[in-house]
Design a protein around this motif. Structure first.
Motif, PDB file in Angstrom:
ATOM      1  N   ARG A  72     -79.549 -33.263   5.546  1.00 47.14           N
ATOM      2  CA  ARG A  72     -79.547 -31.984   4.827  1.00 47.14           C
ATOM      3  C   ARG A  72     -80.930 -31.755   4.234  1.00 47.14           C
ATOM      4  N   ILE A  73     -81.438 -30.526   4.364  1.00 47.26           N
ATOM      5  CA  ILE A  73     -82.747 -30.186   3.808  1.00 47.26           C
ATOM      6  C   ILE A  73     -82.552 -29.343   2.555  1.00 47.26           C
ATOM      7  N   SER A  74     -83.555 -29.350   1.687  1.00 51.64           N
ATOM      8  CA  SER A  74     -83.432 -28.641   0.420  1.00 51.64           C
ATOM      9  C   SER A  74     -84.293 -27.377   0.364  1.00 51.64           C
ATOM     10  N   TRP A  75     -85.033 -27.077   1.407  1.00 51.98           N
ATOM     11  CA  TRP A  75     -85.889 -25.895   1.402  1.00 51.98           C
ATOM     12  C   TRP A  75     -85.331 -24.835   2.352  1.00 51.98           C
ATOM     13  N   ASP A  76     -85.841 -23.628   2.231  1.00 52.27           N
ATOM     14  CA  ASP A  76     -85.381 -22.511   3.047  1.00 52.27           C
ATOM     15  C   ASP A  76     -86.062 -22.569   4.410  1.00 52.27           C
ATOM     16  N   LYS A  77     -85.311 -22.859   5.432  1.00 53.45           N
ATOM     17  CA  LYS A  77     -85.818 -22.973   6.801  1.00 53.45           C
ATOM     18  C   LYS A  77     -85.551 -21.686   7.587  1.00 53.45           C
ATOM     19  N   GLY A  78     -84.900 -20.713   6.944  1.00 50.70           N
ATOM     20  CA  GLY A  78     -84.565 -19.480   7.641  1.00 50.70           C
ATOM     21  C   GLY A  78     -83.152 -19.535   8.193  1.00 50.70           C
ATOM     22  N   ASN A  79     -82.883 -18.631   9.143  1.00 55.11           N
ATOM     23  CA  ASN A  79     -81.545 -18.538   9.724  1.00 55.11           C
ATOM     24  C   ASN A  79     -81.588 -18.830  11.208  1.00 55.11           C
ATOM     25  N   SER A  80     -80.442 -19.194  11.732  1.00 52.15           N
ATOM     26  CA  SER A  80     -80.272 -19.419  13.164  1.00 52.15           C
ATOM     27  C   SER A  80     -80.597 -18.143  13.925  1.00 52.15           C
ATOM     28  N   GLY A  81     -81.133 -18.287  15.130  1.00 51.62           N
ATOM     29  CA  GLY A  81     -81.451 -17.140  15.967  1.00 51.62           C
ATOM     30  C   GLY A  81     -80.248 -16.558  16.674  1.00 51.62           C
ATOM     31  N   ALA A  82     -79.103 -17.269  16.617  1.00 55.27           N
ATOM     32  CA  ALA A  82     -77.895 -16.812  17.312  1.00 55.27           C
ATOM     33  C   ALA A  82     -76.879 -16.274  16.303  1.00 55.27           C
ATOM     34  N   SER A  83     -76.122 -15.306  16.746  1.00 57.26           N
ATOM     35  CA  SER A  83     -75.078 -14.726  15.906  1.00 57.26           C
ATOM     36  C   SER A  83     -74.068 -15.809  15.539  1.00 57.26           C
ATOM     37  N   PRO A  84     -73.669 -15.915  14.312  1.00 53.73           N
ATOM     38  CA  PRO A  84     -73.785 -15.004  13.179  1.00 53.73           C
ATOM     39  C   PRO A  84     -74.993 -15.267  12.278  1.00 53.73           C
ATOM     40  N   HIS A  85     -76.046 -15.888  12.790  1.00 52.25           N
ATOM     41  CA  HIS A  85     -77.316 -16.088  12.082  1.00 52.25           C
ATOM     42  C   HIS A  85     -77.139 -16.832  10.762  1.00 52.25           C
ATOM     43  N   LEU A  86     -76.473 -17.991  10.852  1.00 51.45           N
ATOM     44  CA  LEU A  86     -76.221 -18.805   9.663  1.00 51.45           C
ATOM     45  C   LEU A  86     -77.504 -19.453   9.159  1.00 51.45           C
ATOM     46  N   PRO A  87     -77.571 -19.756   7.865  1.00 54.25           N
ATOM     47  CA  PRO A  87     -78.752 -20.441   7.326  1.00 54.25           C
ATOM     48  C   PRO A  87     -78.906 -21.835   7.946  1.00 54.25           C
TER      49      PRO A  87
END
Length: 185
Positions: free
Chosen positions: A8-23
């Protein structure tokens, strides 16, 4: 032995490129075989198997599967746990045409052998027999699988179809004795 880890990471890595675009909340791993499985007239029978210790806690999503190298589908999931102790054997022919079988596995984190035996049945289709610890559990027909190169993949995804939140601690998925064999016609 291969060990894949998810942390598990603690920083904001963005969202998945696939729907539903989860963090994206984890770093995890995947291994793709160098060569492809291709069921054809020359090699009409294939065996794909291995021993695995699979995590099954909510938020873990380990898999041992085949997927089209040039297109999707085809897909065959030999081992797939989605956050509980059920192993899913899935055969995707199209996104809406899928055969699924699930079986409860006692202690998925212990060593178990998962196997698929794939046989060409005509110019376009294959039969896929799924086994767990030497016991036959399902047979699916893979339409339009013949002649299509397939990746063999071992991967550990997190969350998504396996539920949220995932584990806070490091998660491991282990493989050994992975075997891919074929027979000539």
């Amino acid at each position: 032995m291969l060990t894949l880890k998810a942390t598990r990471i603690s920083w904001d890595k963005g969202n998945s490129g696939a729907s539903p675009h989860l963090p994206i909340r984890y770093h995890s791993g995947a291994v793709h075989a160098k060569e492809h499985v291709v069921v054809n007239d020359q090699f009409p029978n294939w065996e794909v198997k291995g021993d695995f210790q699979a995590p099954s806690a909510r938020g873990t999503w380990p898999a041992f599967w085949l997927t089209g190298a040039n297109s999707w589908p085809p897909e065959s999931d030999i081992l797939e746990f989605k956050g509980d102790n059920r192993n899913w054997s899935n055969t995707f022919r199209t996104s809406s045409d899928v055969s699924s079988s699930s079986v409860g596995v006692s202690s998925p984190g212990s060593w178990h052998t998962y196997r698929a035996w794939i046989t060409k049945v005509n110019s376009t289709d294959v039969d896929i027999h799924y086994y767990l610890d030497g016991k036959w559990i399902a047979k699916h027909t893979g339409k339009n699988f013949a002649g299509k190169p397939l990746w063999v993949i071992i991967n550990l995804q997190m969350e998504g179809s396996s539920g949220s939140p995932g584990p806070a601690a490091e998660t491991v998925y282990r493989a050994r004795n992975v075997y891919i064999g074929r027979t000539r016609a």
